[in-house]
Scaffold this motif. Sequence first.
Motif, PDB file in Angstrom:
ATOM      1  N   GLU A  54      13.893 -40.503  -7.836  1.00  0.00           N
ATOM      2  CA  GLU A  54      14.277 -41.510  -6.840  1.00  0.00           C
ATOM      3  C   GLU A  54      15.728 -41.937  -7.022  1.00  0.00           C
ATOM      4  OE1 GLU A  54       9.798 -41.958  -7.438  1.00  0.00           O
ATOM      5  OE2 GLU A  54      11.552 -41.484  -8.650  1.00  0.00           O
ATOM      6  N   PHE A  55      16.194 -41.957  -8.254  1.00  0.00           N
ATOM      7  CA  PHE A  55      17.602 -42.283  -8.525  1.00  0.00           C
ATOM      8  C   PHE A  55      18.519 -41.254  -7.902  1.00  0.00           C
ATOM      9  CE2 PHE A  55      20.980 -41.168 -11.778  1.00  0.00           C
ATOM     10  CZ  PHE A  55      21.934 -42.040 -11.270  1.00  0.00           C
ATOM     11  N   VAL A  56      18.238 -39.983  -8.098  1.00  0.00           N
ATOM     12  CA  VAL A  56      19.080 -38.921  -7.546  1.00  0.00           C
ATOM     13  C   VAL A  56      19.081 -38.977  -6.023  1.00  0.00           C
ATOM     14  CG1 VAL A  56      19.446 -36.430  -7.442  1.00  0.00           C
ATOM     15  CG2 VAL A  56      18.616 -37.474  -9.565  1.00  0.00           C
ATOM     16  N   ILE A  57      17.896 -39.108  -5.431  1.00  0.00           N
ATOM     17  CA  ILE A  57      17.780 -39.133  -3.968  1.00  0.00           C
ATOM     18  C   ILE A  57      18.530 -40.332  -3.394  1.00  0.00           C
ATOM     19  CG2 ILE A  57      16.136 -39.392  -2.062  1.00  0.00           C
ATOM     20  CD1 ILE A  57      14.065 -37.968  -3.943  1.00  0.00           C
ATOM     21  N   THR A  58      18.359 -41.498  -4.011  1.00  0.00           N
ATOM     22  CA  THR A  58      19.014 -42.711  -3.520  1.00  0.00           C
ATOM     23  C   THR A  58      20.527 -42.605  -3.640  1.00  0.00           C
ATOM     24  OG1 THR A  58      17.085 -44.047  -4.127  1.00  0.00           O
ATOM     25  CG2 THR A  58      19.176 -45.213  -3.806  1.00  0.00           C
ATOM     26  N   TYR A  59      21.011 -42.122  -4.765  1.00  0.00           N
ATOM     27  CA  TYR A  59      22.458 -41.996  -4.976  1.00  0.00           C
ATOM     28  C   TYR A  59      23.073 -41.113  -3.900  1.00  0.00           C
ATOM     29  CZ  TYR A  59      26.763 -41.790  -7.781  1.00  0.00           C
ATOM     30  OH  TYR A  59      28.070 -41.916  -8.225  1.00  0.00           O
ATOM     31  N   LEU A  60      22.430 -39.980  -3.611  1.00  0.00           N
ATOM     32  CA  LEU A  60      22.946 -39.068  -2.589  1.00  0.00           C
ATOM     33  C   LEU A  60      22.882 -39.692  -1.197  1.00  0.00           C
ATOM     34  CD1 LEU A  60      21.306 -35.796  -3.943  1.00  0.00           C
ATOM     35  CD2 LEU A  60      23.761 -36.259  -3.832  1.00  0.00           C
ATOM     36  N   ALA A  61      21.816 -40.435  -0.927  1.00  0.00           N
ATOM     37  CA  ALA A  61      21.697 -41.089   0.380  1.00  0.00           C
ATOM     38  C   ALA A  61      22.786 -42.144   0.556  1.00  0.00           C
ATOM     39  CB  ALA A  61      20.315 -41.707   0.540  1.00  0.00           C
ATOM     40  N   LEU A  62      23.071 -42.903  -0.491  1.00  0.00           N
ATOM     41  CA  LEU A  62      24.099 -43.940  -0.389  1.00  0.00           C
ATOM     42  C   LEU A  62      25.480 -43.327  -0.206  1.00  0.00           C
ATOM     43  CD1 LEU A  62      22.904 -46.543  -3.051  1.00  0.00           C
ATOM     44  CD2 LEU A  62      22.453 -46.455  -0.597  1.00  0.00           C
ATOM     45  N   GLU A  63      25.715 -42.164  -0.809  1.00  0.00           N
ATOM     46  CA  GLU A  63      26.989 -41.482  -0.565  1.00  0.00           C
ATOM     47  C   GLU A  63      27.151 -41.178   0.914  1.00  0.00           C
ATOM     48  OE1 GLU A  63      29.267 -37.622  -2.390  1.00  0.00           O
ATOM     49  OE2 GLU A  63      27.454 -37.285  -1.209  1.00  0.00           O
ATOM     50  N   ARG A  64      26.097 -40.710   1.559  1.00  0.00           N
ATOM     51  CA  ARG A  64      26.167 -40.385   2.983  1.00  0.00           C
ATOM     52  C   ARG A  64      26.374 -41.627   3.844  1.00  0.00           C
ATOM     53  NH1 ARG A  64      22.882 -36.032   5.790  1.00  0.00           N
ATOM     54  NH2 ARG A  64      24.968 -35.843   6.679  1.00  0.00           N
ATOM     55  N   LEU A  65      25.846 -42.747   3.390  1.00  0.00           N
ATOM     56  CA  LEU A  65      25.973 -43.993   4.143  1.00  0.00           C
ATOM     57  C   LEU A  65      27.272 -44.731   3.863  1.00  0.00           C
ATOM     58  CD1 LEU A  65      22.312 -45.232   3.651  1.00  0.00           C
ATOM     59  CD2 LEU A  65      23.378 -44.768   5.869  1.00  0.00           C
ATOM     60  N   GLY A  66      27.989 -44.318   2.822  1.00  0.00           N
ATOM     61  CA  GLY A  66      29.190 -45.057   2.439  1.00  0.00           C
ATOM     62  C   GLY A  66      28.869 -46.362   1.762  1.00  0.00           C
ATOM     63  N   ALA A  67      27.657 -46.465   1.195  1.00  0.00           N
ATOM     64  CA  ALA A  67      27.232 -47.669   0.481  1.00  0.00           C
ATOM     65  C   ALA A  67      27.457 -47.471  -1.023  1.00  0.00           C
ATOM     66  CB  ALA A  67      25.771 -47.974   0.790  1.00  0.00           C
ATOM     67  N   THR A  68      27.187 -48.514  -1.799  1.00  0.00           N
ATOM     68  CA  THR A  68      27.506 -48.518  -3.230  1.00  0.00           C
ATOM     69  C   THR A  68      26.249 -48.676  -4.066  1.00  0.00           C
ATOM     70  OG1 THR A  68      29.694 -49.481  -2.831  1.00  0.00           O
ATOM     71  CG2 THR A  68      28.791 -49.707  -5.046  1.00  0.00           C
ATOM     72  N   PHE A  69      26.097 -47.818  -5.066  1.00  0.00           N
ATOM     73  CA  PHE A  69      24.957 -47.858  -5.974  1.00  0.00           C
ATOM     74  C   PHE A  69      25.268 -48.766  -7.165  1.00  0.00           C
ATOM     75  CE2 PHE A  69      22.680 -46.437  -9.728  1.00  0.00           C
ATOM     76  CZ  PHE A  69      21.369 -46.368  -9.268  1.00  0.00           C
TER      77      PHE A  69
END
Length: 534
Positions: free
Chosen positions: A83-98
């Motif tokens: 879930e960490f890997v998936i979320t990190y990649l999704a936030l990159e696409r959204l321009g959001a910050t982990f």
Amino acid sequence: MTDHPADPGETQHTARIPDHSSLWGYVSQWRHQQPDEEAIVFEGKRSTWTELAASVETLVKSLRDCGVRRGDRIAMLSWQCPEFVITYLALERLGATFVGLSPRYKLPELAFLLQDARPRVVLISASLGDGLSGSSVAGELRENHPYVKTIVAMHGMFEGAIAFDELLVGRTDHSSSAPEPVGGACSQWLGEEEPPICIVYTSGSSGQPKAARLPNRSLLHNYRVGAELFYHKPFRTYNCHPIDHVGGIDRLYQTIMLGGVLVLDQRFEPERVLEQTETERLTYWLGEATQYIKLAPLFSSFDLSSLQVVRYVGPLPEEVLKALHQIAPVVMTSYGSSETCASLVFTDESTSLEALRDGNVGRPIEGFVMRVVDTDRNRIVGDVGELEVKSEWIFGGYGTETNAPKAPLTEDGWFRTGDLFKENGDGSFTIVGRVNDVYKSGGYDVHPTEVEAVLMAHPRVKIACVIGVPDSTFITVGRAFVVFQSAVDTEQLREFLRERLAGYKVPKEIVVLEQMPLLRNDKVDKNKLKHLEG
């Protein structure tokens, strides 16, 4: 004497890793080139590159439905997991910050970090352990953190949350509605025009933790150039580092760039690491020095023949270095920090065992200039001074907001690391310690790492740490904390030191511990040692 970068011809190889402008670019590449190859292994479950990409695309859509937009901060309280890997990649696409949070924190510590980061969404593992529960954290969020709009439960369920798995339910192809990777080419991501991909809180040894803003462009550059130095195929690695630490994202970037396999685990357990190495045929290790000290006695009980590269961080006893050379063709070390956005200096195959033992960390990678300076900030070679770094590939500064102050640089553009180094005549660098760790005893400077190295050269010392403590006669003296492999008289150990060190460097006290206190990243907790009585 002029400042100079490392000779690229000495440390760099022909680039074999594509220079994509986002992690998603690499995921897309591997989804098309090796769709059915493994990407992630976790607790017996295996995910392919096709499955990873589909999960990321679905999560992007779900997070947008939750109101997540460019610049928002999303926090995760968990151990390593897919879930960490998936979320990190999704936030990159959204321009959001982990924002990673450690399950080892207590509620008051988490409350401080949450108040500082002010995340819109918080993802929480239901199986945290260490006296912390997902439901208790969710209760804290609902009661005291109104800016958190959505709570997501992972690895189980608790009241007031939605399940992470629900965010992954829906159409498998959201490519038409998912945003394009933000920013375009890396060369266009300058300064703080783009939100940081992640915020890492420093250890806070000098006070409250500080939020370091890490730009994706810097991480992409540094991890790509670093990975070129230990490039090999197939690439299979293991990660149990905490997700709130720069070490926690290290293998994520490298595995995705190399199209390898990332084996995840929740915590460091020596037998577990070795079992996974044997069964998963791991090729690459990266760990803290204390981890290798625990692993080395067990090497002979496992088949480690798949290992190609072993990389460590921190000083190692010579006997452990020899053991590492017996199990892997390449043994290397490096140096870096959250502020430098990963390691910026590496050794290579030509670095001798003696140099590694003495703290040599190699030469800087492409894009970085390093120098050692005296107290007047003049460059020095051969003597100990503070390390300064100049590069466009470092962190964005401290503070959670995009408009917070940029990285604290000197007027002439150098970042002062606070670490003590020595520049060698061959252009390599040797780490000596932290500026704040050095103490003056009887008018002489004592570097704890030098004393620690001698202590760990004793065949019965497993691990050692030296700190300065007040003294009525000498102002400050050394106090050594040691964990023995087998018992030895402390006076005999002190005599061992006297034969190898000047008298003022020999610790006045030697405290024997059953176990060395460690931080969540498996480094020695020196603050805790300072509160232990001799």
